[in-house]
Design an enzyme around this catalytic site. Structure first.
Site, PDB file in Angstrom:
ATOM      1  N   CYS A 111      31.204  -6.500  35.509  1.00  0.00           N
ATOM      2  CA  CYS A 111      32.618  -6.470  35.940  1.00  0.00           C
ATOM      3  C   CYS A 111      33.278  -7.795  35.632  1.00  0.00           C
ATOM      4  O   CYS A 111      33.700  -8.511  36.527  1.00  0.00           O
ATOM      5  CB  CYS A 111      32.763  -6.186  37.423  1.00  0.00           C
ATOM      6  SG  CYS A 111      31.432  -5.306  38.199  1.00  0.00           S
ATOM      7  N   GLN A 336      29.822   9.918  27.144  1.00  0.00           N
ATOM      8  CA  GLN A 336      30.822   8.976  27.668  1.00  0.00           C
ATOM      9  C   GLN A 336      30.424   8.514  29.059  1.00  0.00           C
ATOM     10  O   GLN A 336      29.983   9.324  29.878  1.00  0.00           O
ATOM     11  CB  GLN A 336      32.197   9.652  27.727  1.00  0.00           C
ATOM     12  CG  GLN A 336      32.731  10.056  26.370  1.00  0.00           C
ATOM     13  CD  GLN A 336      33.321   8.898  25.585  1.00  0.00           C
ATOM     14  OE1 GLN A 336      33.415   7.765  26.063  1.00  0.00           O
ATOM     15  NE2 GLN A 336      33.699   9.167  24.353  1.00  0.00           N
ATOM     16  N   TYR A 365      31.474  11.888  14.099  1.00  0.00           N
ATOM     17  CA  TYR A 365      30.862  11.088  15.175  1.00  0.00           C
ATOM     18  C   TYR A 365      30.912  11.892  16.474  1.00  0.00           C
ATOM     19  O   TYR A 365      31.437  11.429  17.490  1.00  0.00           O
ATOM     20  CB  TYR A 365      31.585   9.749  15.380  1.00  0.00           C
ATOM     21  CG  TYR A 365      31.813   8.935  14.129  1.00  0.00           C
ATOM     22  CD1 TYR A 365      30.856   8.021  13.707  1.00  0.00           C
ATOM     23  CD2 TYR A 365      32.982   9.061  13.390  1.00  0.00           C
ATOM     24  CE1 TYR A 365      31.061   7.256  12.575  1.00  0.00           C
ATOM     25  CE2 TYR A 365      33.190   8.296  12.247  1.00  0.00           C
ATOM     26  CZ  TYR A 365      32.232   7.395  11.845  1.00  0.00           C
ATOM     27  OH  TYR A 365      32.451   6.636  10.730  1.00  0.00           O
ATOM     28  N   GLU A 386      27.169  14.116  13.206  1.00  0.00           N
ATOM     29  CA  GLU A 386      26.671  13.034  14.055  1.00  0.00           C
ATOM     30  C   GLU A 386      25.315  12.577  13.515  1.00  0.00           C
ATOM     31  O   GLU A 386      24.532  13.378  13.023  1.00  0.00           O
ATOM     32  CB  GLU A 386      26.568  13.593  15.492  1.00  0.00           C
ATOM     33  CG  GLU A 386      25.558  12.950  16.403  1.00  0.00           C
ATOM     34  CD  GLU A 386      25.934  11.524  16.810  1.00  0.00           C
ATOM     35  OE1 GLU A 386      27.103  11.275  17.130  1.00  0.00           O
ATOM     36  OE2 GLU A 386      25.030  10.687  16.787  1.00  0.00           O
ATOM     37  N   ASP A 434      35.689   9.558  16.103  1.00  0.00           N
ATOM     38  CA  ASP A 434      35.414   8.778  17.323  1.00  0.00           C
ATOM     39  C   ASP A 434      34.234   7.855  17.015  1.00  0.00           C
ATOM     40  O   ASP A 434      33.135   8.037  17.518  1.00  0.00           O
ATOM     41  CB  ASP A 434      35.084   9.751  18.463  1.00  0.00           C
ATOM     42  CG  ASP A 434      34.851   9.041  19.783  1.00  0.00           C
ATOM     43  OD1 ASP A 434      35.039   7.807  19.853  1.00  0.00           O
ATOM     44  OD2 ASP A 434      34.480   9.722  20.759  1.00  0.00           O
ATOM     45  N   CYS A 461      36.946   2.837  20.471  1.00  0.00           N
ATOM     46  CA  CYS A 461      36.623   1.934  21.585  1.00  0.00           C
ATOM     47  C   CYS A 461      36.809   0.478  21.166  1.00  0.00           C
ATOM     48  O   CYS A 461      36.427  -0.420  21.897  1.00  0.00           O
ATOM     49  CB  CYS A 461      35.191   2.187  22.058  1.00  0.00           C
ATOM     50  SG  CYS A 461      33.981   2.001  20.752  1.00  0.00           S
TER      51      CYS A 461
HETATM   52  N1  SAH Z   1      32.675  11.898  20.235  1.00  0.00           N
HETATM   53  C1  SAH Z   1      31.509  11.710  21.058  1.00  0.00           C
HETATM   54  C2  SAH Z   1      30.658  10.496  20.673  1.00  0.00           C
HETATM   55  C3  SAH Z   1      31.380   9.218  20.373  1.00  0.00           C
HETATM   56  S1  SAH Z   1      30.374   7.765  20.286  1.00  0.00           S
HETATM   57  C4  SAH Z   1      31.901  11.640  22.515  1.00  0.00           C
HETATM   58  O1  SAH Z   1      33.068  11.473  22.843  1.00  0.00           O
HETATM   59  O2  SAH Z   1      31.021  11.767  23.354  1.00  0.00           O
HETATM   60  C5  SAH Z   1      30.041   7.569  18.612  1.00  0.00           C
HETATM   61  C6  SAH Z   1      28.949   8.455  18.084  1.00  0.00           C
HETATM   62  O3  SAH Z   1      28.824   8.173  16.695  1.00  0.00           O
HETATM   63  C7  SAH Z   1      27.575   8.239  18.682  1.00  0.00           C
HETATM   64  O4  SAH Z   1      27.077   9.469  19.131  1.00  0.00           O
HETATM   65  C8  SAH Z   1      26.727   7.699  17.514  1.00  0.00           C
HETATM   66  O5  SAH Z   1      25.392   8.144  17.538  1.00  0.00           O
HETATM   67  C9  SAH Z   1      27.455   8.270  16.320  1.00  0.00           C
HETATM   68  N2  SAH Z   1      27.339   7.579  15.025  1.00  0.00           N
HETATM   69  C10 SAH Z   1      27.177   6.254  14.783  1.00  0.00           C
HETATM   70  N3  SAH Z   1      27.226   6.008  13.462  1.00  0.00           N
HETATM   71  C11 SAH Z   1      27.431   7.190  12.846  1.00  0.00           C
HETATM   72  C12 SAH Z   1      27.602   7.576  11.473  1.00  0.00           C
HETATM   73  N4  SAH Z   1      27.553   6.692  10.489  1.00  0.00           N
HETATM   74  N5  SAH Z   1      27.814   8.872  11.214  1.00  0.00           N
HETATM   75  C13 SAH Z   1      27.867   9.796  12.210  1.00  0.00           C
HETATM   76  N6  SAH Z   1      27.717   9.481  13.515  1.00  0.00           N
HETATM   77  C14 SAH Z   1      27.505   8.196  13.833  1.00  0.00           C
END
Ligand code: SAH
Length: 508
Positions: A111, A336, A365, A386, A434, A461
């Site tokens: 925090c 998340q 992603y 993913e 994402d 993020c």
């Molecule tokens: N959209 C999802 C996950 C977002 S986090 C949600 O909201 O829950 C980002 C994700 O990207 C993670 O699951 C990670 O494993 C994946 N990731 C990281 N590098 C990647 C790549 N080069 N290609 C595909 N996925 C990837």
């Protein structure tokens, strides 16, 4: 004000070789300060790590627990080529937004921004997004809603409309929001006994605590129990320096709606002494427990999880809900961490996707398919990609248990899979991305520009890589319409954004 004068007089003295510093040193270091110097600083910014930023003759010092608008007397701790670190000795002027911290050891437990009033945290997060969109993305920014419309940034492309940045959506109760905690285990320096909790800020010194005010209460209790039972069963704490001992981290995840708890014990080595008795005791002590896993990490690394996970007790996954969709989440999958705000974020993504039921959507992603399944309810077809195989297993199972038949998932790097899809003639009306903190790979951005969906929804993020990628997409013909910051991580300096881009045919 006297900000610059104050520093200049101090530093001009220091520049002279007569002050006991040799010319040789002066020639090597161009920094106007040195270790152990005392300086008075006006704090003019806040970093992504929630450190205050002060300058001495343009030289940047990062200062813990100092807020913008404050004036502090500080001790220089470390000087590098481009920047240094200092610690507050005395606050000369307080920020009007400084609040008493609720957590006595407020740097611990993640925090870092607890000393800034929550409303001000939300304003700062939005301002941070605005700043990087201007500075890195070279966008003109309009801060919709409060009348504070700014002039377009001089650097923005001619004819480009301004990007609207909405006020950050915060939480009504910004405490106890995390469903996941990863707490390091180590040795008491004096006794060698097992301790665990959180790292003291910017160090690997472990503060022995079970509590973090931003994690679910059950995790406090679970951590207390794991440590107590590990001691009872003679499980040795890991020693980072000598790379000996067994228990490295305790990773906990709880379903907020289901109250199902998963504990993953990260170990240096496979064999856990008295494993059965230990696990039996855990199960007895924690009624929420649904799954106990072991993750083996034999490497000398800061990365928490190793490659191998095995089930010690219970189920391979826990379940949780986002909206009315049920998710099964296994140990290695991304999920998340703030379930309340995730719903807010995804609602925004759905709104920006503008679905009518006829669209094909790509979710790059996609993790365990959380956004994909949200969108699938309102689209013709969703394709998710993913990189983590277990996450895709989860995604497929999650589609099935929710009776969703129009979502398909592929394992692989988005930047490799998407170009393949494109070659195979796959198109999309909407692409949702994402990515992790480093943002989208150039190959993926290129593919998006070639696929040219009507809309792109970019969930991020990390505002800096977001700004970089939005510029590339804007130059490729997309209009960045709106950016919505959502506070997924109260009391930290992290900001999540959901952004809408639409194809701007005129810009070709
Ligand atoms: N959209 C999802 C996950 C977002 S986090 C949600 O909201 O829950 C980002 C994700 O990207 C993670 O699951 C990670 O494993 C994946 N990731 C990281 N590098 C990647 C790549 N080069 N290609 C595909 N996925 C990837």
């Amino acid at each position: 004000m006297n900000k610059q004068d104050n520093k200049r007089s101090k530093n001009s003295k220091r520049r002279g070789s007569g002050k006991g510093r040799t010319n040789a040193v002066a020639a090597v270091s161009t920094a106007p300060v040195q270790k152990n110097d005392e300086v008075v600083l006006d704090i003019i910014g806040l970093t992504h790590e929630a450190e205050g930023v002060g300058r001495v003759e343009g030289f940047t010092l990062f200062v813990q627990n100092a807020l913008p608008g404050e004036k502090v007397r500080a001790l220089v701790l470390k000087v590098k080529k481009q920047y240094g670190f200092a610690k507050v000795l005395e606050r000369v002027v307080d920020s009007p937004y400084r609040v008493e911290t609720e957590h006595p050891a407020h740097y611990y437990g993640g925090c870092q921004l607890q000393h800034l009033a929550y409303d001000e945290q939300l304003r700062w997060k939005r301002q941070h997004v605005v700043d990087v969109l201007e500075r890195i993305g070279k966008f003109g920014v309009e801060q919709a809603d409060d009348g504070a419309t700014r002039a377009a940034n001089a650097g923005s492309a001619i004819g480009e409309t301004q990007v609207k940045v909405l006020p950050t959506i915060g939480m009504d109760n910004p405490w106890r929001y995390r469903n996941k905690s990863q707490m390091p285990i180590g040795q008491n320096e004096r006794t060698g006994g097992l301790i665990g909790g959180y790292y003291a800020k910017a160090s690997h010194r472990i503060m022995d605590t079970d509590v973090s005010l931003i994690q679910h209460e059950v995790h406090d209790e679970a951590m207390r129990v794991v440590k107590e039972l590990a001691r009872k069963h003679g499980i040795q704490p890991y020693n980072e320096e000598s790379h000996t001992g067994l228990l490295r981290h305790v990773v906990m995840r709880i379903g907020f709606r289901t109250n199902e708890l998963m504990i993953t014990l990260v170990t240096n080595g496979k064999r856990i002494p008295q494993q059965e008795e230990f696990v039996e005791d855990l199960v007895k002590a924690l009624p929420q427990l649904k799954s106990v896993c072991q993750n083996i990490n034999n490497k000398q690394t800061n990365v928490i999880l190793g490659d191998k996970t095995r089930l010690l007790w219970g189920s391979e996954y826990i379940t949780d809900y986002i909206g009315d969709i049920k998710f099964e989440i296994s140990a290695r999958s991304f999920y998340q961490v703030n379930p309340v705000q995730t719903e807010v974020l995804y609602e925004k993504a759905v709104e920006y996707a503008g679905l009518t039921g006829k669209e094909t959507v790509i979710d790059a992603y996609c993790g365990i398919g959380t956004i994909s399944l949200f969108l699938a309810q309102r689209a013709k077809r969703v394709l998710g990609v993913e990189i983590v195989e277990e996450a895709i297993d989860d995604a497929r199972r999650n589609a099935e248990i929710n009776g969703i038949q129009n979502a398909e998932f592929a394992v692989g790097a988005a930047e490799e899979v998407m170009p393949r899809w494109q070659e195979q003639g796959e198109t999309a009306d909407v692409i949702v991305v994402d990515p992790p903190r480093k943002g989208c790979d150039q190959a993926l951005l290129d593919t998006m520009l070639e696929m040219r969906p009507e809309r792109i929804v970019y969930v991020s993020c990390n505002p800096s890589t977001l700004a970089r990628d939005l510029r590339i997409l804007a130059d490729g013909g997309y209009q960045v319409v709106e950016v919505q910051p959502v506070d997924m991580f109260p009391h930290t300096a992290h900001v999540e954004c959901c952004s809408l881009l639409v194809w701007n045919g005129n810009n070709e």
